[in-house]
Every structure is written in C-alpha cells, then in structure tokens.
Motif scaffolding. Structure first.
Motif, PDB file in Angstrom:
ATOM      1  N   ASP A  65      -6.023  47.831  87.315  1.00 33.48           N
ATOM      2  CA  ASP A  65      -6.885  48.521  88.591  1.00 33.48           C
ATOM      3  C   ASP A  65      -6.937  47.413  89.752  1.00 33.48           C
ATOM      4  OD1 ASP A  65      -8.882  46.956  87.093  1.00 33.48           O
ATOM      5  OD2 ASP A  65     -10.216  47.931  88.253  1.00 33.48           O
ATOM      6  N   HIS A  66      -6.165  46.285  89.587  1.00 38.33           N
ATOM      7  CA  HIS A  66      -6.405  45.419  90.654  1.00 38.33           C
ATOM      8  C   HIS A  66      -4.983  44.730  90.930  1.00 38.33           C
ATOM      9  CE1 HIS A  66      -8.010  41.510  92.640  1.00 38.33           C
ATOM     10  NE2 HIS A  66      -9.214  42.081  92.698  1.00 38.33           N
ATOM     11  N   PRO A  67      -4.890  44.210  92.307  1.00 37.64           N
ATOM     12  CA  PRO A  67      -3.777  43.533  92.554  1.00 37.64           C
ATOM     13  C   PRO A  67      -3.423  42.281  91.651  1.00 37.64           C
ATOM     14  CG  PRO A  67      -4.640  44.226  94.581  1.00 37.64           C
ATOM     15  CD  PRO A  67      -5.679  44.511  93.440  1.00 37.64           C
TER      16      PRO A  67
ATOM     17  N   SER B 200     -11.541  49.615  91.702  1.00 34.93           N
ATOM     18  CA  SER B 200     -12.128  49.487  93.377  1.00 34.93           C
ATOM     19  C   SER B 200     -10.560  49.333  94.208  1.00 34.93           C
ATOM     20  CB  SER B 200     -13.153  48.542  93.331  1.00 34.93           C
ATOM     21  OG  SER B 200     -12.479  47.210  93.111  1.00 34.93           O
ATOM     22  N   SER B 201      -9.654  49.320  93.693  1.00 34.41           N
ATOM     23  CA  SER B 201      -8.742  48.764  94.845  1.00 34.41           C
ATOM     24  C   SER B 201      -7.836  49.974  95.082  1.00 34.41           C
ATOM     25  CB  SER B 201      -7.328  47.910  93.798  1.00 34.41           C
ATOM     26  OG  SER B 201      -8.251  46.789  93.537  1.00 34.41           O
ATOM     27  N   SER B 202      -7.328  49.948  96.420  1.00 34.36           N
ATOM     28  CA  SER B 202      -6.939  51.095  97.161  1.00 34.36           C
ATOM     29  C   SER B 202      -5.156  51.187  96.941  1.00 34.36           C
ATOM     30  CB  SER B 202      -7.088  50.880  98.608  1.00 34.36           C
ATOM     31  OG  SER B 202      -6.291  50.204  99.220  1.00 34.36           O
TER      32      SER B 202
ATOM     33  N   ALA C 260      -3.662  48.616  99.011  1.00 36.13           N
ATOM     34  CA  ALA C 260      -3.591  47.152  98.199  1.00 36.13           C
ATOM     35  C   ALA C 260      -2.542  47.046  97.055  1.00 36.13           C
ATOM     36  CB  ALA C 260      -5.046  47.038  97.524  1.00 36.13           C
TER      37      ALA C 260
END
Length: 247
Positions: free
Chosen positions: A188-190, A210-212, A215
């Motif tokens: 869920d994160h880069p 929380s990442s778009s 992103a």
C-alpha cells in the motif's frame, strides 16, 4: 516490457506485448494491505526523536526519516563514541515503538476476504509470504492465524535490513526458492514498489492504505488495485473497471 492486468484466473500477469508470466509467488505487505492497523506514526516518530534528543544529539538530521531509519541512524552515530550506549538507545527505542504497534494492533482488523484469498492461493499452489516493517507481536495480535495462512512471515524482527532495502524481499525469495520474475510484490506504499523492483519482482499497489493512485503511477507500479482481494481465483471474465494498468 511493462506489466498489465491480472487475467481471469488471476495466476498470470499479462504483459503489454502479450507475453504471459505465471505467478508462482505473491509477497504481501501487512499494514494497509492485508489489515487496517492505524498505527500512530506521529507519536512513534515524536517519541523516537525525544529519545534521540535525550542522548545529546541534534534532532534536525533525523526529522525527515521514518522511525526505524531514525533509530538506525542514531544508533550508528552513537556507536562511534560508545557502543554500549548505542545498544541501550536502540533497545529502548524499539521497545517504545513496539509498544505503540502492539497497542494499535489490538484495535486492528484483517480486511474482509483476506483469509479466504490466502487459503485459495495456497490451494492453487501459489506460494505466499508477508514482508513487513512491523514487529511480529503486532502482526500476530491483529491476525493470530497468519502463520497458518502464508508460507513465510518475515517481520522486521527476522532481518537485519527492512524494506525498502531489497534484502527483506530477497530473504523471502531465497527461503521459498522463488524466481523473482514470477513473483508479485503487493503493498500500500510506494516503498513496497521500490523494494519489489529492486528485488526484481513484479509489483502491485493497493489503494487501501494512505497512498494515492498517482503515487503508485509515479513509483512505476505494474498494477494498481482497489483492494488486495482482487487477487482472487474467483475472478473470471474481463478485467474490472477499477483495476488499472500502470504502463
């Protein structure tokens, strides 16, 4: 060669040039990917900075780091003059963040459909692993049955260097004897995307953290999923509209 969509039986990633690679292994992040934990990272970072300050170090060089990297860097600086004090600081800081993680984990929840998805992957003989910067106690507090649902659980307690360092993933790949070219890293994160790419795997960003979407596109994610359970063998037919290809 740029990766595209997961096809109807989910076990293949379709490349834009129509080559197919069968997925033999899927590695998952935990927080925000398989479960909602709502870890108080602000309190975690603030507490670590306070412990750095109490050792007489200026906090400015640490303020833009994640908590784990703060601890690692401060330990390195302190060890130059006093290794025993560096160890004491490191142990105290890790005990502090572990307390926050486990407390938050008691309020956490596994996303709906995740256990069924993992068991379905196992039935299809797709190896699975969880790679997380979280501690083992917190993961098992939220998901007590996790070690019965995946082949490998690799927390920060199990390695010397955590993602985005590729060693975290490479350790899992070695343990599973998995080929990174037929492995998908899902997170869920880069940071998960960069770790996967550094380890040579395919990558998928999931939008339950929380990442778009933007992103993940910027990070070069091969897939972008609304939720991790889109990687399920019950999917048939055409690609859903909400499952995007990062080209």
């Amino acid at each position: 060669m740029t990766a595209g969509v997961v096809n109807g039986d989910f076990q293949h990633v379709k490349y834009m040039n129509d080559n197919l690679v069968k997925l033999t292994t899927i590695i998952f992040d935990f927080d925000g990917t398989l479960a909602a934990l709502n870890v108080d990272f602000k309190a975690m970072r603030s507490g670590v900075l306070e412990r750095i300050r109490s050792r007489g170090l200026p906090t400015e060089p640490f303020e833009n780091l994640f908590a784990l990297e703060m601890i690692s860097k401060a330990r390195e600086v302190l060890s130059v003059s006093d290794l025993s004090q560096a160890e004491l600081f490191s142990n105290e800081a890790f005990d502090f963040i572990r307390g926050i993680e486990v407390t938050n984990a008691r309020e956490g929840r596994v996303f709906e459909g995740v256990p069924a998805m993992l068991l379905a992957l196992r039935k299809r003989q797709v190896a699975t692993a969880v790679v997380t910067r979280n501690c083992r106690d917190a993961v098992k507090t939220t998901y007590p049955d996790i070690e019965g649902h995946v082949d490998v659980l690799m927390t920060r307690d199990d390695v010397n260097r955590v993602k985005p360092d590729p060693l975290h993933l490479l350790t899992v790949l070695e343990q599973l004897q998995a080929d990174p070219r037929s492995t998908l890293m899902v997170g869920d994160h880069p940071m998960d995307i960069s770790a996967g790419k550094a380890a040579g795997t395919l990558t998928a960003g999931v939008l339950t953290g929380s990442s778009s979407r933007e992103a993940f596109l910027a990070a070069g994610s091969d897939l972008i999923l609304e939720r991790v359970t889109e990687l399920t063998p019950t999917h048939t037919g055409d690609r859903p509209d909400n499952r995007e290809t990062a080209c």
